[in-house]
Motif scaffolding. Sequence first.
Motif, mmCIF file in Angstrom:
data_model
loop_
_atom_site.group_PDB
_atom_site.id
_atom_site.type_symbol
_atom_site.label_atom_id
_atom_site.label_comp_id
_atom_site.label_asym_id
_atom_site.label_seq_id
_atom_site.Cartn_x
_atom_site.Cartn_y
_atom_site.Cartn_z
ATOM 1 N N ASP A 195 5.628 -9.384 3.520
ATOM 2 C CA ASP A 195 4.382 -10.270 2.501
ATOM 3 C C ASP A 195 3.204 -9.574 3.132
ATOM 4 N N PRO A 196 2.115 -8.303 2.345
ATOM 5 C CA PRO A 196 1.293 -8.248 2.702
ATOM 6 C C PRO A 196 -0.472 -9.290 3.309
ATOM 7 N N VAL A 197 0.205 -10.077 3.292
ATOM 8 C CA VAL A 197 -0.872 -11.273 3.440
ATOM 9 C C VAL A 197 -0.840 -11.710 5.159
ATOM 10 N N MET A 198 0.313 -11.587 5.215
ATOM 11 C CA MET A 198 1.298 -12.422 6.651
ATOM 12 C C MET A 198 1.627 -11.217 7.222
ATOM 13 N N ASP A 199 1.437 -9.734 6.899
ATOM 14 C CA ASP A 199 2.067 -7.925 7.890
ATOM 15 C C ASP A 199 0.944 -7.314 6.853
ATOM 16 N N ASP A 201 -0.585 -4.564 7.703
ATOM 17 C CA ASP A 201 -0.087 -3.219 7.894
ATOM 18 C C ASP A 201 1.329 -2.892 7.325
ATOM 19 N N GLY A 202 1.966 -4.000 7.639
ATOM 20 C CA GLY A 202 3.883 -4.052 7.875
ATOM 21 C C GLY A 202 4.324 -3.361 9.453
ATOM 22 N N ALA A 203 3.290 -3.240 9.790
ATOM 23 C CA ALA A 203 3.437 -2.987 11.392
ATOM 24 C C ALA A 203 4.883 -3.949 11.665
ATOM 25 N N TYR A 204 4.910 -5.125 11.788
ATOM 26 C CA TYR A 204 6.365 -5.956 11.801
ATOM 27 C C TYR A 204 7.867 -5.925 11.959
ATOM 28 N N ALA A 205 7.213 -5.213 10.120
ATOM 29 C CA ALA A 205 8.478 -5.481 9.310
ATOM 30 C C ALA A 205 8.956 -3.772 9.964
ATOM 31 N N ALA A 206 8.570 -3.026 10.239
ATOM 32 C CA ALA A 206 8.537 -1.793 10.764
ATOM 33 C C ALA A 206 9.274 -2.123 11.318
ATOM 34 N N LEU A 207 8.244 -2.770 12.815
ATOM 35 C CA LEU A 207 9.368 -2.332 14.431
ATOM 36 C C LEU A 207 10.691 -3.301 13.991
ATOM 37 N N SER A 208 10.407 -4.268 13.144
ATOM 38 C CA SER A 208 12.011 -5.388 13.223
ATOM 39 C C SER A 208 13.969 -4.848 12.332
ATOM 40 N N ALA A 227 16.520 3.005 5.689
ATOM 41 C CA ALA A 227 15.329 2.488 6.183
ATOM 42 C C ALA A 227 14.017 2.373 5.387
ATOM 43 N N ASP A 228 13.536 1.579 4.982
ATOM 44 C CA ASP A 228 12.583 1.582 3.924
ATOM 45 C C ASP A 228 11.660 0.524 3.995
ATOM 46 N N THR A 229 10.262 0.155 4.747
ATOM 47 C CA THR A 229 9.131 -1.127 4.688
ATOM 48 C C THR A 229 8.783 -1.185 3.243
ATOM 49 N N LEU A 230 8.474 -1.942 2.525
ATOM 50 C CA LEU A 230 7.880 -2.230 1.317
ATOM 51 C C LEU A 230 6.661 -3.218 1.243
ATOM 52 N N PRO A 231 5.702 -3.600 0.551
ATOM 53 C CA PRO A 231 4.995 -4.037 0.828
ATOM 54 C C PRO A 231 5.690 -5.200 -0.927
ATOM 55 N N SER A 234 6.254 -10.937 -4.850
ATOM 56 C CA SER A 234 7.997 -11.748 -4.111
ATOM 57 C C SER A 234 8.718 -10.842 -3.812
ATOM 58 N N ILE A 235 9.429 -11.341 -2.766
ATOM 59 C CA ILE A 235 10.492 -11.059 -1.748
ATOM 60 C C ILE A 235 11.856 -10.645 -3.411
ATOM 61 N N ALA A 236 11.942 -11.471 -3.840
ATOM 62 C CA ALA A 236 12.505 -11.871 -4.980
ATOM 63 C C ALA A 236 12.358 -10.637 -5.950
ATOM 64 N N ARG A 237 11.379 -10.377 -6.804
ATOM 65 C CA ARG A 237 11.317 -9.302 -7.484
ATOM 66 C C ARG A 237 11.649 -8.073 -6.802
ATOM 67 N N GLY A 238 11.423 -7.726 -5.696
ATOM 68 C CA GLY A 238 11.383 -6.461 -4.989
ATOM 69 C C GLY A 238 12.859 -6.525 -5.244
ATOM 70 N N MET A 239 13.168 -6.814 -4.468
ATOM 71 C CA MET A 239 15.054 -7.011 -4.606
ATOM 72 C C MET A 239 15.732 -6.869 -5.642
ATOM 73 N N ILE A 240 15.513 -7.310 -6.956
ATOM 74 C CA ILE A 240 15.802 -7.136 -8.097
ATOM 75 C C ILE A 240 15.367 -6.156 -8.622
ATOM 76 N N GLU A 241 13.938 -4.968 -7.471
ATOM 77 C CA GLU A 241 13.961 -3.638 -8.884
ATOM 78 C C GLU A 241 15.130 -2.348 -7.696
ATOM 79 N N ILE A 242 15.258 -3.674 -6.922
ATOM 80 C CA ILE A 242 15.895 -2.017 -5.833
ATOM 81 C C ILE A 242 17.401 -2.448 -6.491
ATOM 82 N N SER A 243 17.967 -3.668 -7.255
ATOM 83 C CA SER A 243 19.434 -3.459 -7.547
ATOM 84 C C SER A 243 19.401 -2.136 -8.550
#
Length: 292
Positions: A195-199, A201-208, A227-231, A234-243
């Motif tokens: 979630d770009p509101v919580m993270d 620039d995605g730094a925490y996501a990239a580290l994890s 491996a990739d990080t994406l803002p 909606s996490i659910a919508r993002g995973m549906i697109e990845i599928s």
Amino acid sequence: MLDSRPVVVGVDGSPASLAAVRYAVRLAERRQTPLHLVHAYQYPLPGYTMVGFAYPSDGSGEAAREQIAATLKALAERIRAEHPDLVAVHAEQVAGPAAAVLIELARGADVTVVGTRGHGGFAGLLLGSVAAQVATHAHGTVIVVPPAAEDGPDRAEDPVAVGFDRSTGAERALRFAAEESLLRGTALAVTRLYDPVMDRDGAYAALSIADAVKILLDEYPSLRVDADTLPSESIARGMIEISAEAGLTVVGSRGHGGFAGLLLGSIGRALLHHARGPVAVVHPTHAERNVS
């Protein structure tokens, strides 16, 4: 042999269940484990029949069992003939509600496979009640297969995709996805949606995700990982697109967030209803749930 436990697949003659059978055959071949075809039955109202598994209208249980047994035997024989490298093929019919039967058999299964929607229910539903119940409550890994997979390719050459959020469920899903990628000889696409509101620039996501991939490659050094990080808002919508680009999309039974008592999180539920290919939901196994 990787595991002597079978790949269990529910069969009811519907297009989705036949797609699930074909998928389960290829899965059992790759995993070098037996294939177990299961038809669960409850005698319906007189005159009601299901495609491929016709019940007599006279209420004769014995006649119905003989008809189903013949159909299952023919299916098993055809699978053996077309796939001689399978470890074994077993077929049986079990009295009881389909969801309850498959959930019970999942306790001893390597993987349980179901079609998105069998006979009965409303035609407009994308996910039937049996698939939803099994994917939510079964032990171990459940793969839900849409009917579009019946006549098309296995998509086994496409990457196995898995979402990662550092939860225990995601770690379990990551390992199953890695194993499937190695068996298929494909890349593993690990995505950390944030979630770009919580993270911002995605730094925490990239580290994890970097930490997770390092641990994974230590365990599976020959694994190809993208491996990739994406803002995503909606996490659910993002995973549906990845599928849409994946041969299989893997998710843990429940990630971070939500209520502790939930067996399947919102992302898993959304994928089961809207994913554009097969979805694996990885639950703890029966043995893992009973560790004190």
